[in-house]
Design an enzyme around this catalytic site. Structure first.
Site, PDB file in Angstrom:
ATOM      1  N   ASP A  41       0.779  -1.237   0.000  1.00  0.00           N
ATOM      2  CA  ASP A  41       0.000   0.000   0.000  1.00  0.00           C
ATOM      3  C   ASP A  41       0.812   1.290   0.000  1.00  0.00           C
ATOM      4  O   ASP A  41       0.571   2.189  -0.791  1.00  0.00           O
ATOM      5  CB  ASP A  41      -0.929   0.019   1.212  1.00  0.00           C
ATOM      6  CG  ASP A  41      -1.870  -1.161   1.263  1.00  0.00           C
ATOM      7  OD1 ASP A  41      -1.748  -2.076   0.436  1.00  0.00           O
ATOM      8  OD2 ASP A  41      -2.737  -1.178   2.154  1.00  0.00           O
ATOM      9  N   GLU A  62       2.373  -9.992  11.332  1.00  0.00           N
ATOM     10  CA  GLU A  62       2.056  -9.564   9.967  1.00  0.00           C
ATOM     11  C   GLU A  62       3.335  -9.343   9.165  1.00  0.00           C
ATOM     12  O   GLU A  62       3.440  -9.761   8.018  1.00  0.00           O
ATOM     13  CB  GLU A  62       1.231  -8.279  10.022  1.00  0.00           C
ATOM     14  CG  GLU A  62       0.762  -7.787   8.665  1.00  0.00           C
ATOM     15  CD  GLU A  62      -0.131  -6.546   8.770  1.00  0.00           C
ATOM     16  OE1 GLU A  62      -0.624  -6.088   7.718  1.00  0.00           O
ATOM     17  OE2 GLU A  62      -0.337  -6.032   9.899  1.00  0.00           O
TER      18      GLU A  62
END
Length: 435
Positions: free
Chosen positions: A170, A401
Site C-alpha cells: 500500500d 504480519e
C-alpha cells in the site's frame, strides 16, 4: 519428506482455523475482519498442506465476490458484523453487487494457488480434483482476461494499477512520486481505524490515507467503469510485481487449459503470456540490478529501490548473468538483516524498518522470491531466505504480519493468516515450490 509437525506447525494451523469465518479466512482478528483477495490465495496454499477441502473452499468463497466483468475485488464483505473495526467499509466504496465488495483488485495469486490446491487434491483423487477445479479455473481465466482488457488496453504486456492498494504494497516508496500528484481532499472525512489496533509508526501516514480515499471517491464517481477509470486516473503505474504474478498465473492457467483440453484458451493464454514476458524483460535495468515499473502519467521509470524489482524472478527464466546480478543485489540488501529480504533497500532515505511496506520483511514476499530463485537455479540463496523466514518466526516474532529486519520484532497485526500459511508451505516443502 516434510519434517514431523512441531509446535510452530501446530500454531500455524491453529491460526488459520481460528481466523476461519464460515469458509473464508480473515487476515487477522479486528484489524482486517473481512476476506482479502491475495491473502486468501496464500491462505489456500497453507490449508492445502493439511486440509485440501478447506483450501478449495477458501477460493470458492473468494469467487463469490467476482464481478460480472471478471474482476475479483480486493475485499469481499461477506459479513458486516466486524465493520466497526475497519475503514473503509462498503458505504465508502459504493459498489453495487450481490455480495458487498471493494471496487479495486489485488495481485492475481489466485491461479497460482489453484494450481497448488489442485495438485495436492489430485495426489489423492485426480478426477475429484479436476471436477472441483474446473469452475475455479473458469473464474480465474475470466479474471486474467479482465486484467488485460481493463488494465492494459493498449496491449503493452504490462498491467497497470490505478490505486496503491491494488499492489498489496500500500504505502511502498515506489508510489511516492505518483501519489504526490493525487489531492488530499475527500468528500467525506477519513476515519481511520487501523491505528486503533496497530501503532501509528507501523502504518501509512494520514496524508497517504487521504490520497487513498480521494482515489476511491474518484473511481466511485466514475461508476467503477474500467474505461472511465482508465481515462480519469491520476495514479496509473504499469507495475512489475503485479505483472510478474499475472504472468505466473497465466502459466498455471495455460497448464490447466492443456489438462482440460481447452485448446482455444491455451492459445489465447500463450499469446498473452508471450507479450507479457517480453514486456517484463524490457523493464530490467542493469545499472540497478533489478526491474522497474513505469509511471504511465509521467512516462518515467519508477526506480525506487523496493522488493518489487526482484519479484519478476517468479515468472521469468532469466539469462544466467542477469539472475546472478539480481541475486547479488538481493544478498546485499539482506546482509546482516533478520527474516529475509527487506521491502526497501536498507540505509537509503526511504528505509523505514517498522513502517508497513517501507522496509519490513514479509513472509509471503520471501515465499514468492524463493519460488523464483528455484526456478532460476539459485537454490542456495533460496534456502537462505527460507531459513531466515522460518527463524524469525520460530525464534523471535511468531506469526506477526511483518518483521523489523534490524531487530526481528514482529510488527503490525498478530496471529496473521498469510504468515502462518507461508510458514506451513516453507516448513513443509523442502524445495520451496509451494506444491
Amino acid at each position: 519428506m516434510p519434517p514431523p509437525d512441531n509446535k510452530f506447525v501446530a500454531k500455524a494451523k491453529a491460526i488459520l482455523e481460528a481466523n476461519d469465518r464460515n469458509g473464508y479466512t480473515v487476515p487477522t482478528h479486528r484489524l482486517y475482519p473481512f476476506q482479502w483477495n491475495w491473502d486468501s490465495a496464500f491462505v489456500a496454499m497453507g490449508f492445502a498442506q493439511f486440509d485440501v477441502d478447506r483450501a478449495f473452499r477458501e477460493l470458492e468463497r473468494l469467487v463469490e465476490g467476482q464481478w460480472a466483468d471478471g474482476m475479483i475485488p480486493h475485499i469481499v464483505f461477506h459479513d458486516l458484523s466486524g465493520a466497526d473495526s475497519y475503514y473503509p467499509g462498503p458505504a465508502v466504496w459504493g459498489t453495487s453487487h450481490t455480495v458487498a465488495t471493494s471496487g479495486i483488485t489485488q495481485p492475481p495469486v489466485f491461479a497460482i494457488a489453484l494450481r497448488a490446491v489442485h495438485d495436492a487434491a489430485a495426489a489423492v483423487d485426480p478426477a475429484a480434483a479436476n471436477a472441483r477445479t474446473l469452475p475455479l479455473y473458469e473464474a480465474a481465466l475470466k479474471w486474467q482476461r479482465w486484467w488485460y482488457a481493463a488494465r492494459d488496453p493498449e496491449n503493452t504486456g504490462l498491467v497497470a494499477l490505478l490505486h496503491p492498494w491494488e499492489s498489496g504494497s500500500d504505502n511502498s516508496p515506489a508510489w511516492d512520486i505518483a501519489l504526490a500528484r493525487v489531492p488530499t481532499t475527500t468528500i467525506k472525512p477519513v476515519v481511520r481505524k487501523d491505528t486503533n489496533h496497530v501503532a501509528a509508526a507501523m502504518r501509512p501516514h494520514d496524508q497517504d490515507y487521504a490520497r487513498f480515499i480521494h482515489l476511491v471517491e474518484t473511481y466511485a464517481d466514475a461508476g467503477w467503469d474500467p474505461a472511465q477509470q482508465w481515462a480519469t486516473a491520476p495514479f496509473k503505474i504499469a507495475e512489475i510485481q503485479t505483472t510478474a504474478i499475472l504472468l505466473k498465473a497465466g502459466e498455471d492457467l495455460a497448464r490447466f487449459a492443456a489438462d482440460f483440453g481447452r485448446a482455444s484458451d491455451a492459445a489465447d493464454l500463450a499469446a498473452l503470456n508471450a507479450r507479457t514476458r517480453a514486456a517484463l524483460l524490457a523493464q530490467w535495468r542493469p545499472a540497478l540490478n533489478r526491474f522497474v515499473s513505469r509511471d504511465l502519467v509521467s512516462g518515467a521509470d519508477v526506480d525506487a529501490s523496493t522488493h518489487a524489482g526482484f519479484v519478476p524472478v517468479l515468472a521469468l527464466d532469466l539469462d544466467a548473468p542477469v539472475a546472478r546480478a539480481m541475486v547479488a543485489e538481493m544478498a546485499r540488501w539482506s546482509a546482516g538483516k533478520l527474516g529475509g529480504l527487506p521491502t526497501t533497500e536498507p540505509g537509503t532515505p526511504i528505509w523505514e524498518p517498522k513502517r508497513y511496506w517501507r522496509g519490513p520483511v514479509w513472509a509471503v514476499i520471501n515465499w514468492l522470491l524463493i519460488n523464483g530463485l528455484h526456478r532460476n537455479a539459485h537454490p542456495a540463496f533460496a534456502d537462505q531466505l527460507r531459513e531466515a523466514t522460518l527463524a524469525v518466526i520460530e525464534t523471535t516474532a511468531g506469526f506477526a504480519e511483518y518483521f523489523d529486519p534490524d531487530t526481528g520484532e514482529g510488527c503490525g497485526g498478530g496471529d496473521f493468516s498469510w504468515t502462518a500459511a507461508a510458514y506451513l508451505c516453507l516448513r513443509g516443502v523442502d524445495r520451496g515450490d509451494g506444491s
